[in-house]
Structures are given as structure tokens and as C-alpha cells.
Design an enzyme around this catalytic site. Structure first.
Site, short mmCIF file in Angstrom:
data_model
loop_
_atom_site.label_atom_id
_atom_site.label_comp_id
_atom_site.label_asym_id
_atom_site.label_seq_id
_atom_site.Cartn_x
_atom_site.Cartn_y
_atom_site.Cartn_z
N ARG A 42 0.82 -1.22 0.00
CA ARG A 42 0.00 0.00 0.00
C ARG A 42 0.86 1.27 0.00
O ARG A 42 0.41 2.31 -0.49
CB ARG A 42 -0.94 0.00 1.21
CG ARG A 42 -2.17 -0.85 0.97
CD ARG A 42 -3.09 -0.80 2.16
NE ARG A 42 -4.41 -1.32 1.81
CZ ARG A 42 -5.32 -1.67 2.70
NH1 ARG A 42 -5.06 -1.56 3.99
NH2 ARG A 42 -6.49 -2.12 2.31
N LYS A 207 -15.40 -15.25 6.59
CA LYS A 207 -16.81 -15.11 6.96
C LYS A 207 -17.75 -14.91 5.78
O LYS A 207 -17.53 -14.04 4.94
CB LYS A 207 -16.96 -13.90 7.89
CG LYS A 207 -16.42 -14.13 9.27
CD LYS A 207 -16.80 -12.93 10.07
CE LYS A 207 -16.48 -13.00 11.52
NZ LYS A 207 -16.65 -11.64 12.07
N GLY A 357 -7.12 -6.66 0.79
CA GLY A 357 -5.92 -6.69 1.59
C GLY A 357 -5.33 -8.09 1.69
O GLY A 357 -4.16 -8.30 1.35
N GLY A 381 -12.49 -4.07 1.62
CA GLY A 381 -13.89 -3.68 1.72
C GLY A 381 -14.28 -2.73 0.60
O GLY A 381 -15.38 -2.83 0.05
C1 3PG Z 1 -8.57 -1.69 4.95
O1 3PG Z 1 -7.57 -2.20 5.43
O2 3PG Z 1 -9.53 -2.37 4.54
C2 3PG Z 1 -8.62 -0.20 4.81
O3 3PG Z 1 -7.41 0.38 5.18
C3 3PG Z 1 -9.77 0.35 5.62
O4 3PG Z 1 -9.58 0.05 6.97
P1 3PG Z 1 -10.84 -0.12 7.94
O5 3PG Z 1 -11.54 -1.36 7.48
O6 3PG Z 1 -10.26 -0.22 9.32
O7 3PG Z 1 -11.69 1.11 7.77
MG MG Z 2 -10.98 -3.64 6.24
#
Ligand code: 3PG
Ligand code: MG
Length: 400
Positions: A42, A207, A357, A381
């Protein structure tokens, strides 16, 4: 979607000597013991935007979150180590502010020369960043916006968050999409608009509940949906199979049964799995058929026949989206499923996108060649919510 203003538009206006506030997603995984950065993907992903701004002589102020601290400073989530790594990659020191909008941040920003880069401490050390209260978020956004004459959003991984730095700051400053956000949106919109067929999606991860919305959204669109990872056990249970002590979301079994019924045969599940005595790297393990999972063992990977079947489906594909590992790839004994699927994706003559991720980290941890995929998203997400067709607050804010 209406056209976004881009970094190139901002550069064309000239940014030399101007302060440009860049929201990045530098939320990198850290080693639990040592705190070392275990995957800097990232950080590398925002270099094109930061490099262009440095070259153009901007005073670059970078902000990001890391982890989920609870609105107050928490040293284990400091961006300090990230500042060091960012400086190495940029080939120039990054001035690190030990707070986000306090004295250190103010003096760090004020001290920047043209073409220099500062990184503010973790945005989530401030309750205003993630607050549901508009006024509280707005007050924090006012402080942040005071550090820039323009705003660049290059934090694709956070565009699905209605947070101050993502949603409220762009309402206060001239704003553009950075190179990474633009590329992510271009690629993902190919998947939603008119994917070349067959369009095959591989979903894994632990999940079902996390993936339910995207499964619902994808079912009418895809030609095949291959399901592995921890979430496959809830689907296997829904087929009436016993899953031993594998991960199981009991309250999702009925939902999975319903999805299977409605899927028109598009959903493919594992036919064999690797079961172990315990969730441990050195646990005794064997491969069994899915109708033979012993009651005292848990599944930690998909088996070789499953890899072969999924690979055959992938070899036909013209478009592939993959999110979520097939097994516990961090443990070598349970990495073969994820590796096999990843390799099948790279071999297919298809436009391939890796979302998320964990799957992106798996590609790098398994030392696969990143360039064998057409795109590796930095958003977990965020990429899923994009495919669900949701309005993403960070993108909506840039469109206004
Ligand atoms: C992630 O790792 O999915 C993003 O950096 C967003 O992080 P978060 O899900 O803690 O908002
Ligand atoms: Mg996340």
C-alpha cells in the site's frame, strides 16, 4: 459516474509552492511481535501520486489511518515506521509529525520546503475522524483542511468510509482523485460495466457474513462463483454435510442454503479439504472428501481436487475477480489451495483483478509475480462495496 477531476488537472494548474494534502491508505500489516511492516504494497501504491507532486514542487502533506485505534493515541498504531519506509521508497526523508492536527503537525507543515513530504500521525488517534456526528467530524476536518491548499484522495482502500479525511475534507478544499484511486475505479468499473465472458469470481476468506452483500450482487452478473476459504464450511453445512470443528457461522446456514438454491448452479464449492487437529502450523493434517470431515478436525485449506476443478473453470474465463484466500496461507501446510488458485488465475487468458488486503498480501507472501495479474487492488472492503454497486462516500465527495 460523472468524470472525476484528476491529479493531472491539479498539476496543470501548477502546484509549485502550494501545500497539497494527500489522503493515502497506508494501513499496512505489521508483525505482531516486532511491529515491522510485513507488506509495504500500500505504501508503494501511492508513490506515483506522491512522486508527481514532489517533482512538481508541491509541499506534500500526507495523512492516513493505520489499524483501528479508538480515537486516542495508541503507540502500537503509530505511523512512525511507515514514515521511515515511505522515505526509503521516495529516496528522500519524510518529515513525521507526532500528532495529527496539533503543535507537531502545525510546525512540520509550516517547515516544509517545496518538493518536501510530511506525514501526519494516525488520523484515528482523533475521535473526529470516524465520528458519526457530523459536527464532530466537521471540526476535525476543519483542522486537517487548514494544512492544504488542495486535496488529493489516493486512499482507495478507505473510500467506503464516511470519515472526516475521506468525506468532509474534500468539501472544504479543491479536490481531485490521485493516480491510484483513478486506476482502481477504471479497473473495477470494467468488471461492473460489461465484463468479457465467461466472468468467473473466486471468493474466500473466513466469513460469509462479510461477503453476503457482494455474493447477492454478483450472482446475477457472474457466470461462475467459486467459493473456498473458511466461509465454504457454512455453505457445505447448508448442503447437509458435517464440517467437524471448522469455522461455521450457524446463523448463516439458512442464508447459504437459499443462495445455493437461487444460484442456478453458478456456485462451485470444494469437493475436498485439508483437515487438521488444531489451528497451528505444525498440526497433524490430511486431505479428505467434503462428505468425510471427521467430527474432531477442522478444515484449513481446500484440497487438490478442488484446486483442479476451480482451475478448470478459471482456464475458461475471460474476466476474473478474486477476493479472499482459499486457506490459512500464512501456514505453509495450508497454503497450497491459495497458491494453486492464484497460479490458475495467472495462467488463464483473462483480465484478472485481485481485490482486497488479504488476497493481495497472499500474492506477495507466496512470492507470486504481481505483474502476472492485470490489477491488484489496494482495497478490501472498498473493492467489494464498489462491486456491490454501493455509493462510496470518498468517491461521491470527489464528484461533488
Ligand atoms: C482496509 O484495510 O480495509 C482499509 O485500510 C480500511 O480500513 P478499515 O476497514 O479499518 O476502515
Ligand atoms: Mg478492512
Amino acid at each position: 459516474m460523472s468524470a472525476l477531476r484528476t491529479l493531472d488537472d491539479l498539476l496543470a494548474e501548477g502546484v509549485s509552492g502550494r501545500r497539497v494534502l494527500v489522503r493515502a491508505d497506508l494501513n499496512v500489516p505489521l508483525d505482531k511481535q516486532t511491529g515491522a511492516i510485513t507488506d509495504d504494497g500500500r505504501i508503494r501504491a501511492v508513490l506515483p501520486t506522491l512522486g508527481a507532486l514532489v517533482e512538481a514542487g508541491a509541499k506534500v502533506v500526507v495523512c492516513s489511518h493505520l489499524g483501528r485505534p479508538k480515537g486516542a493515541p495508541d503507540p502500537q498504531f503509530s505511523l512512525g515506521p511507515v514514515a521511515g519506509r515511505l522515505g526509503e521508497l521516495l529516496g528522500a526523508p519524510v518529515h513525521f509529525a507526532t500528532d495529527t492536527v496539533g503543535d507537531s503537525a502545525r510546525s512540520t507543515v509550516a517547515g516544509l520546503a517545496d518538493g518536501q513530504v510530511a506525514l501526519l500521525e494516525n488520523l484515528r488517534f482523533n475521535a473526529g475522524e470516524t465520528s458519526k456526528d457530523e459536527a464532530e467530524r466537521g471540526a476535525f476536518a476543519d483542522h486537517l483542511a487548514a494544512f492544504g491548499d488542495a486535496y488529493v484522495d489516493d486512499a482507495f482502500g478507505a473510500v467506503h468510509r464516511k470519515h472526516a479525511s475521506v468525506f468532509d475534507v474534500p468539501a472544504r478544499l479543491p479536490h481531485v482523485a490521485g493516480r491510484l484511486v483513478l486506476r482502481e475505479v477504471e479497473v473495477l468499473s470494467k468488471l461492473t460495466a460489461d465484463p468479457e465472458r465467461p466472468y468467473v469470481v473466486v471468493l474466500g476468506g473466513s466469513k460469509v457474513s462479510d461477503k453476503l452483500a457482494v455474493i447477492e450482487a454478483l450472482l446475477p452478473t457472474v457466470d461462475r462463483l467459486l467459493i473456498g476459504g473458511g466461509m465454504c464450511f457454512t455453505f457445505l453445512k447448508a448442503q447437509g454435510l458435517e464440517v467437524g470443528t471448522s469455522l461455521l457461522e450457524k446463523d448463516m446456514v439458512e442464508t447459504c442454503r437459499n443462495l445455493l438454491e437461487r444460484s442456478g448452479g453458478k456456485i462451485m464449492l470444494p469437493v475436498d479439504v485439508v483437515v487438521a487437529d488444531a489451528f497451528a502450523p505444525d498440526a497433524a493434517h490430511d486431505t479428505v472428501r467434503v462428505d468425510g470431515i471427521p467430527s474432531h478436525r477442522l478444515g484449513l485449506d481446500v484440497g487438490p481436487e478442488t484446486v483442479a476443478g476451480f482451475s478448470a473453470a478459471l482456464s475458461q474465463a475471460k474476466t476474473i475477480f478474486w477476493n479472499g484466500p482459499m486457506g490459512v496461507f500464512e501456514m505453509p501446510a495450508f497454503a497450497a489451495g491459495t497458491r494453486g488458485i492464484a497460479e490458475a488465475i495467472t495462467k488463464a487468458d483473462a483480465f484478472s483483478v485481485v481485490g482486497g488486503g488479504d488476497s493481495a498480501a497472499a500474492v506477495r507472501a507466496l512470492r507470486l509475480d504481481e505483474t502476472d495479474f492485470n490489477h491488484i487492488s489496494t482495497g478490501g472492503g472498498a473493492s467489494l462495496e464498489y462491486l456491490e454497486g454501493k455509493t462510496l462516500p470518498g468517491i461521491a465527495a470527489l464528484e461533488n
